[in-house]
Design a protein around this motif. Structure first.
Motif, PDB file in Angstrom:
ATOM      1  N   HIS C 314      -3.887  10.043 -12.015  1.00 20.66           N
ATOM      2  CA  HIS C 314      -3.046   8.923 -12.440  1.00 20.66           C
ATOM      3  C   HIS C 314      -3.866   7.761 -12.984  1.00 20.66           C
ATOM      4  O   HIS C 314      -3.317   6.748 -13.374  1.00 20.66           O
ATOM      5  CB  HIS C 314      -2.209   8.423 -11.272  1.00 20.66           C
ATOM      6  CG  HIS C 314      -1.089   9.350 -10.900  1.00 20.66           C
ATOM      7  ND1 HIS C 314      -1.256  10.407 -10.053  1.00 20.66           N
ATOM      8  CD2 HIS C 314       0.211   9.372 -11.272  1.00 20.66           C
ATOM      9  CE1 HIS C 314      -0.114  11.051  -9.910  1.00 20.66           C
ATOM     10  NE2 HIS C 314       0.802  10.452 -10.642  1.00 20.66           N
ATOM     11  N   GLY C 315      -5.165   7.916 -12.958  1.00 19.28           N
ATOM     12  CA  GLY C 315      -6.028   6.851 -13.475  1.00 19.28           C
ATOM     13  C   GLY C 315      -5.850   5.520 -12.766  1.00 19.28           C
ATOM     14  O   GLY C 315      -5.901   4.469 -13.389  1.00 19.28           O
ATOM     15  N   VAL C 316      -5.636   5.550 -11.451  1.00 13.05           N
ATOM     16  CA  VAL C 316      -5.429   4.275 -10.755  1.00 13.05           C
ATOM     17  C   VAL C 316      -6.752   3.542 -10.588  1.00 13.05           C
ATOM     18  O   VAL C 316      -7.811   4.150 -10.536  1.00 13.05           O
ATOM     19  CB  VAL C 316      -4.755   4.460  -9.367  1.00 13.05           C
ATOM     20  CG1 VAL C 316      -3.462   5.204  -9.490  1.00 13.05           C
ATOM     21  CG2 VAL C 316      -5.706   5.149  -8.396  1.00 13.05           C
ATOM     22  N   LYS C 317      -6.635   2.227 -10.516  1.00 12.17           N
ATOM     23  CA  LYS C 317      -7.848   1.436 -10.322  1.00 12.17           C
ATOM     24  C   LYS C 317      -8.072   1.101  -8.862  1.00 12.17           C
ATOM     25  O   LYS C 317      -9.172   0.729  -8.478  1.00 12.17           O
ATOM     26  CB  LYS C 317      -7.765   0.149 -11.151  1.00 12.17           C
ATOM     27  CG  LYS C 317      -7.904   0.438 -12.643  1.00 12.17           C
ATOM     28  CD  LYS C 317      -7.899  -0.825 -13.452  1.00 12.17           C
ATOM     29  CE  LYS C 317      -9.285  -1.452 -13.553  1.00 12.17           C
ATOM     30  NZ  LYS C 317      -9.240  -2.657 -14.429  1.00 12.17           N
ATOM     31  N   GLY C 318      -7.022   1.225  -8.081  1.00 15.10           N
ATOM     32  CA  GLY C 318      -7.174   0.911  -6.661  1.00 15.10           C
ATOM     33  C   GLY C 318      -6.106   1.627  -5.862  1.00 15.10           C
ATOM     34  O   GLY C 318      -5.120   2.133  -6.409  1.00 15.10           O
ATOM     35  N   LEU C 319      -6.356   1.663  -4.563  1.00 13.26           N
ATOM     36  CA  LEU C 319      -5.419   2.346  -3.674  1.00 13.26           C
ATOM     37  C   LEU C 319      -4.989   1.364  -2.594  1.00 13.26           C
ATOM     38  O   LEU C 319      -5.819   0.624  -2.061  1.00 13.26           O
ATOM     39  CB  LEU C 319      -6.135   3.539  -3.046  1.00 13.26           C
ATOM     40  CG  LEU C 319      -5.294   4.531  -2.255  1.00 13.26           C
ATOM     41  CD1 LEU C 319      -4.333   5.263  -3.184  1.00 13.26           C
ATOM     42  CD2 LEU C 319      -6.196   5.536  -1.546  1.00 13.26           C
ATOM     43  N   ILE C 320      -3.701   1.351  -2.312  1.00 14.32           N
ATOM     44  CA  ILE C 320      -3.222   0.471  -1.248  1.00 14.32           C
ATOM     45  C   ILE C 320      -2.804   1.341  -0.076  1.00 14.32           C
ATOM     46  O   ILE C 320      -2.009   2.263  -0.233  1.00 14.32           O
ATOM     47  CB  ILE C 320      -2.058  -0.400  -1.734  1.00 14.32           C
ATOM     48  CG1 ILE C 320      -2.592  -1.373  -2.793  1.00 14.32           C
ATOM     49  CG2 ILE C 320      -1.426  -1.155  -0.568  1.00 14.32           C
ATOM     50  CD1 ILE C 320      -1.589  -2.348  -3.321  1.00 14.32           C
ATOM     51  N   TYR C 321      -3.384   1.072   1.083  1.00 16.08           N
ATOM     52  CA  TYR C 321      -3.074   1.865   2.256  1.00 16.08           C
ATOM     53  C   TYR C 321      -2.102   1.097   3.125  1.00 16.08           C
ATOM     54  O   TYR C 321      -2.413   0.014   3.613  1.00 16.08           O
ATOM     55  CB  TYR C 321      -4.341   2.188   3.063  1.00 16.08           C
ATOM     56  CG  TYR C 321      -4.098   3.330   4.005  1.00 16.08           C
ATOM     57  CD1 TYR C 321      -4.638   4.581   3.768  1.00 16.08           C
ATOM     58  CD2 TYR C 321      -3.252   3.178   5.111  1.00 16.08           C
ATOM     59  CE1 TYR C 321      -4.373   5.645   4.603  1.00 16.08           C
ATOM     60  CE2 TYR C 321      -2.980   4.233   5.954  1.00 16.08           C
ATOM     61  CZ  TYR C 321      -3.532   5.470   5.694  1.00 16.08           C
ATOM     62  OH  TYR C 321      -3.253   6.514   6.526  1.00 16.08           O
ATOM     63  N   SER C 322      -0.918   1.660   3.291  1.00 17.64           N
ATOM     64  CA  SER C 322       0.061   0.997   4.143  1.00 17.64           C
ATOM     65  C   SER C 322       0.032   1.643   5.521  1.00 17.64           C
ATOM     66  O   SER C 322       0.394   2.805   5.680  1.00 17.64           O
ATOM     67  CB  SER C 322       1.441   1.131   3.500  1.00 17.64           C
ATOM     68  OG  SER C 322       2.426   1.166   4.492  1.00 17.64           O
TER      69      SER C 322
END
Ligand SMILES: Nc1ncnc2c1ncn2[C@@H]1O[C@H](COP(=O)(O)OP(=O)(O)OP(=O)(O)O)[C@@H](O)[C@H]1O
Ligand code: SF4
Ligand code: SF4
Ligand SMILES: [Mg+2]
Lengths: 436, 263, 378
Positions: C314-322
């Motif tokens: 998905h070419g994400v720049k960051g990941l958010i961990y909930s």
């Protein structure tokens, strides 16, 4: 011959590696230090230190020497992994969860906890696990050659040890324990235990299954002495101090299958017999008998002086000291270890635990039950509403005592003392009422 | 860009609202006042305070950046930026070569790590209650009848720190009471409190990774006792710039200045 | 109606039996039920405690919290029946056959309870008359029905995957995607639909309805203003409690392009390879144990590799961990992911402790905005 001793630094730069820790971790791996420790123990013995204490100290000193000096493979296990497996393979087990208690008792908890915090372990997790990880990564604990966990009880135990295995890049095995006992689930578990044993033999040099019979026999003989000890502990007043029993829970978690557990329980049994004979009870004026659930604060605390000496309340028995398994069968070690695991009353529907607590209350003439509500323990704290209702129906007062066994920051001692005092007042007023 | 034109940074913190006015990138005026219940009014008062000093009006201001917990309540703001970014910009400008920024305000503590280029690489914020923040120290100071300004002096006279493990206001208060009743000297307790706050920060610092130069900002940076405890635990010098409490507002003003140029 | 507590409990079983069933989704713990579990407990588990009266609840061996939920519901008689599914944490042959048996037992009981053959309110670990139930199941052609319901669920899951493909392309907001997934979950609990004779059949009324619903929902929303696309991020964690966090992230100016959490991805984004002539329970067990792993599983590096792939695809720049507050699984999982992804060269992971409505709090917004500011600068 001992392998080269690795005073390996922690795998990542972490907090808590103070100078003090660096010195201790180096010393723990020095041969002469262990020799000196041996001499000190001998001196203590000569000076007439109690036999069971000497037996315990010597046992841990031996195991720790083997682990630190890499004389034998050191296998990290989570609580409730049957360590007969480790001793039977010729290794020494190391339980980071229990070692956290030692860390707190010897004043290393802060460093261990800071280390874990710097690796992102949040303070909302149970401190027994946090400090366990911390102590291993700062090198306070011996280095693991492999890690074995069981999926039983708390999630934190298995998860934290998984991280340790990653940090040290050593083999990791999990016993995925079924939730309920049935012939199929026992078989599945027994096969897993066998696979773990095979895996360990294959992956860890120095392990072999040659000692399995011996470990099973050791475990069984220790068990029978232990049962005698439990019988003696029914005696009123209590022959053994609860605070000490809560310390020695570590033996119960750690040492089954070891060559020395029999010696320890035998000595302790004899000690209790002589206490009863001489009538020199440790709690001078026993007015109340409590059952204690979960662990205790292992750092210095006024809790037990207050409870035992000022209020005259004995901790007559602990839930963690309950002997729950049948003798093991050397002809079918894996199946019988599987049965041992599965009969843990903390696992499976809550009724199993309630039954045990009910039994303890009756057998040990208990006036009240205290559950030490360890911060972050979902396993036990989640059952408080049920346990208190169950005991209320039985007419037994119940106290959930919030605190933390390792992380002092999570406990307010003053509040705990007040709660305990009020709880005993409640028991007393009830007794007065019922005697009228 | 017009010369002599002004830009503003407004930091509406949970306890104190701070403003910095720049002209040609230089600080020409600062102002601070306690944050009231109506954040927009406090912000307005802060802006007035900043401008009145110089005999200016809002029309003289080219660009305004707001930050802090009430950042969205600043009507004049052209842009909002979080305290994380603003404090790092401000701290970098106040202490060149800053790599680790510790901002302790009234309600939050934050630790920010910058990379070699001075960009934010990672940050952590305290969660929960006021554990170990300015508010915590205020409550304890009041309890002990000591002024916050005396913490540094008393820290130095103390021979050792008292053992206080908790930074939770409730637990620590009962610990402090029992220390007092055990006859422990005030300065020893004060030093113990500073140690407890520093200890709490230590975990956060190591989470993002310790790199010098360490700079403290936010109001609590003015508390010399906390700084001394932290320096001792880190075995490192901790820089507290003169204008440390304004770091967030200054950072916001710097961003405003850049944005104004771009406009 | 049946309330399901975990993504490892197959919808296929109740669907085949014609019983409405849905994953429990809540707006928060009920104040009147707060005494049953302590406050330092995962919000999802606390929200799960309610009075289900005549309904059935199926709990899985998800985590410590859910085991306690199981005890509380039974002990206080908060549901007519409470069943427990023992989900293995590994996925080898032994685990699959074990889980197949476990699912079979669940199916027999559900059918039995529907026919009022089992009256017990507590879990019957050793159900009496299991043979009788098995006979009944055979009589009803359970195996065939299960094969069909698997195919039906495949259709439905494909539909949901389509929706999330739109999300990842930026043609639909992630919050809307969640809303649709929740709608699908509700449809599966709609008695009017599920009790229809053709509900479990592929192409039947259920799939039709769900297709109608998703196409309506995706067409009526004005495509989000993504003329200039914003920074793409992924979200992961254990249970996503409510959409507020997703909304908060999107409001902060980030594009959520995937949500690797219980709902939707791990529940509704996989396809079962239906092998004819094999035991359907075996097929189900294998499919569920090998679907996208949840943090509770012990599958070595499978989870981190999966996340890395998701992130790079998905070419994400960051990941958010909930991480729901007090969810130990999430905390430990986060640590592994944070360190693991950094080693793999993906440094930007933000931890957000979540609770119901957490997305509406200032603290979380500040964190997410600060995270955006970091991502903007790289
Ligand atoms: N000279 C000083 N000595 C000690 N403490 C001080 C001093 N000056 C300010 N403080 C403390 O600093 C705190 C306010 O700091 P600051 O202005 O950075 O907070 P804030 O930005 O409003 O809060 P937050 O960032 O948490 O929203 C107060 O708690 C105050 O007690
Ligand atoms: S996060 Fe995993 S264990 Fe928890 S409910 Fe979801 S699928 Fe089940
Ligand atoms: S959020 Fe975590 S603790 Fe809560 S039910 Fe899911 S896996 Fe269990
Ligand atoms: Mg501030």
């Amino acid at each position: 011959m001992a392998k080269t001793v690795d005073t390996r630094q922690s795998p990542r730069k972490v907090a808590g590696e103070t100078r003090r820790i660096k010195i201790i971790r180096t010393l723990a791996r020095k041969k002469w230090v262990h020799n000196v420790a041996g001499l000190v123990i001998k001196r203590m013995e000569k000076r007439g230190a109690t036999e069971y204490r000497i037996a315990a100290i010597r046992a841990f000193a031996d195991d720790l020497r083997s682990a630190y000096r890499k004389e034998k493979p050191c296998i990290y296990t989570s609580a409730f992994v049957p360590n007969e497996l480790v001793y039977g393979l010729g290794g020494v087990p190391f339980l980071p969860e229990a070692a956290s208690g030692f860390a707190a008792a010897f004043g290393f908890a802060r460093e261990s906890l800071s280390a874990s915090e710097s690796l992102w372990y949040p303070p909302d997790l149970c401190s027994f696990h946090r400090a366990g990880v911390g102590a291993s990564v700062i090198g306070l604990a011996p280095q693991p050659d492999a890690v074995v966990v069981s999926s039983q009880l708390c999630d934190g135990g298995k998860r934290s040890l998984y991280q340790v295995s990653k940090a040290f890049d050593c083999p990791f095995y999990i016993l995925d324990v079924p939730y309920t006992e049935s012939p199929e689930s026992l078989d599945r578990l027994a096969r897993q235990i066998e696979e773990v044993a095979e895996g360990l033999e294959r992956e860890v040099p120095g392990l072999s299954g040659d000692h399995m019979d011996e470990a099973i026999a050791n475990s069984n003989s220790a068990r029978s002495h232990y049962l005698d000890l439990c019988d003696l502990r029914r005696y009123i007043p209590s022959p053994w101090r609860g605070r000490e029993a809560l310390n020695y829970v570590v033996m119960f978690l750690w040492s089954w299958g070891s060559p020395w557990l029999t010696r320890f329980y035998k000595a302790l049994k004899e000690h209790s017999e002589s206490i009863i004979q001489q009538g020199e009870y440790p709690v001078k004026n026993e007015r109340f008998r409590l059952a204690w659930s979960n662990l205790r604060p292992y750092y210095t605390t006024r809790l037990f002086d207050y409870l035992e000496d000022e209020l005259g309340a004995s901790i007559a028995f602990e839930e963690f000291s309950y002997m729950y398994w049948e003798p093991l069968d050397a002809n079918d070690p894996y199946l019988s270890l599987a049965k041992k695991i599965m009969s843990n009353p903390g696992w499976g529907p809550i009724e199993r635990r309630l039954e045990v607590i009910g039994k303890l209350v009756d057998e040990f003439s208990i006036d009240g039950v205290v559950q030490f509500a360890q911060w972050g323990c979902r396993q036990y704290n989640g059952a408080v509403s049920i346990l208190s209702d169950y005991l209320r129906r039985k007419g037994i007062p119940f106290l959930s005592l919030a605190g933390d066994g390792v992380d002092e920051r999570n406990s307010g001692e003053a509040q705990s003392l007040t709660r305990l005092g009020a709880f005993l007042e409640l028991i007393e007023s009830r007794d007065i009422r019922s005697s009228r | 860009m017009r010369t002599g034109s002004y830009v503003m940074g407004i930091d509406v913190g949970s306890s104190v609202t701070k403003g910095v006015l720049l002209s040609d990138g230089n600080i020409v005026s600062t102002f601070m006042l306690p944050t009231g219940t109506e954040l927009s009014i406090t912000a307005e008062e802060c802006i007035e305070g900043l401008l009145k000093d110089r005999g200016l009006t809002k029309k003289d201001v080219l660009y305004t950046v707001s930050t802090g917990y009430g950042r969205t309540q600043v009507k004049e703001a052209d842009k909002t930026v979080t305290e994380i970014t603003c404090h790092s910009r401000g701290a970098k400008a106040l202490a060149s070569g800053a790599r680790l920024i510790i901002d302790i305000g009234g309600q939050d503590s934050k630790v920010i790590r910058l990379d070699e280029d001075g960009m934010v690489a990672d940050f952590v914020m305290n969660d929960k209650c006021a554990a170990g923040t300015g508010r915590f120290l205020e409550v304890m100071a009041e309890r002990l009848g000591v002024s916050l300004f005396d913490f540094g002096r008393m820290w130095k006279t103390a021979k050792r720190p008292a053992n206080i493990s908790s930074t939770c206001t409730v637990f620590a208060e009962s610990e402090v009471i029992s220390l007092l009743s055990a006859g422990i000297a005030l300065d020893t307790i004060i030093r113990g409190l500073c140690d407890a706050v520093a200890e709490r920060l230590l975990g956060m610092i190591h989470r993002v990774g310790l790199v010098p130069r360490v700079v403290m900002t936010g109001g609590v940076s003015k508390n010399e006792g906390v700084r001394l405890s932290l320096e001792k635990k880190l075995a490192l010098k901790v820089t507290v710039p003169e204008m440390s409490q304004f770091a967030g507002a200054y950072g916001a003003a710097i961003i405003a200045n850049e944005s104004a140029v771009q406009r | 109606m049946i309330h399901l507590a975990c993504s490892y409990i197959p919808y296929e079983i109740p669907l085949a039996a014609g019983i409405p069933a849905a994953r429990g989704i809540f707006e928060g713990p009920l104040p009147s039920m707060e005494g049953y579990l302590p406050r330092d407990f995962c919000p999802y588990a606390r929200a799960f405690i309610r009075n289900y009266k005549d309904d059935t609840v199926v709990i899985a061996e998800s985590c410590d919290a859910m085991r306690r939920v199981y005890d509380v519901l039974r002990y206080w008689n908060l549901a007519r029946r409470v069943y427990f599914v023992d989900v293995p944490r590994t996925c080898n042959k032994d685990a699959v056959s074990f889980y197949a048996e476990e699912l079979k037992r669940l199916a027999f009981r559900l059918i039995g309870s529907q026919k009022s053959l089992c009256q017990e309110s507590k879990d019957l670990r050793k159900p009496q008359g299991l043979e009788e139930l098995q006979e009944l199941a055979e009589l009803q052609g359970l195996s065939e029905r299960l094969m069909l319901s698997m195919a039906t669920m495949n259709e439905i899951r494909k539909e949901v995957s389509q929706v999330f493909r739109l999300v990842s392309k930026g043609q639909l907001s992630a919050a809307k995607g969640i809303e649709i997934a929740v709608g699908v979950n509700q449809a599966l609990a709609n008695p009017g639909l599920i009790e229809e004779p053709s509900a479990f059949v592929p192409g039947g009324i259920l799939t039709q309805r769900i297709k109608e619903m998703t196409s309506k929902a995706t067409s009526e929303t004005d495509p989000p203003n993504r003329s200039k696309r914003r920074i793409p991020v992924g979200v992961t964690g254990t249970c996503l409690l409510d959409p507020s966090l997703i909304e908060c992230i999107e409001n902060a100016g980030l594009d959520v392009v995937f949500i690797d959490s219980c709902i939707p991805l791990r529940t509704l984004d996989f396809i079962i390879d239906i092998k004819e002539k094999t035991d359907p329970f075996h097929v189900l067990a294998e499919a569920y144990l090998s679907k996208v792993p949840c943090p509770r599983m012990f599958k070595g590096t499978a989870r981190i590799e999966h996340l890395y792939k998701l992130a790079s695809d998905h070419g994400v720049k960051g990941l958010i961990y909930s991480a729901p507050k007090f969810c130990d699984q999430a905390y430990y999982d986060f640590i592994e992911i944070k360190h693991g992804l950094r080693e793999m060269g993906m440094g930007y992971v933000l931890l957000l402790e979540s609770d119901y409505g957490v997305g509406r709090t200032g603290q979380v917004l500040t964190r997410v905005e600060a995270f955006r500011e970091i991502l903007e600068s790289v």
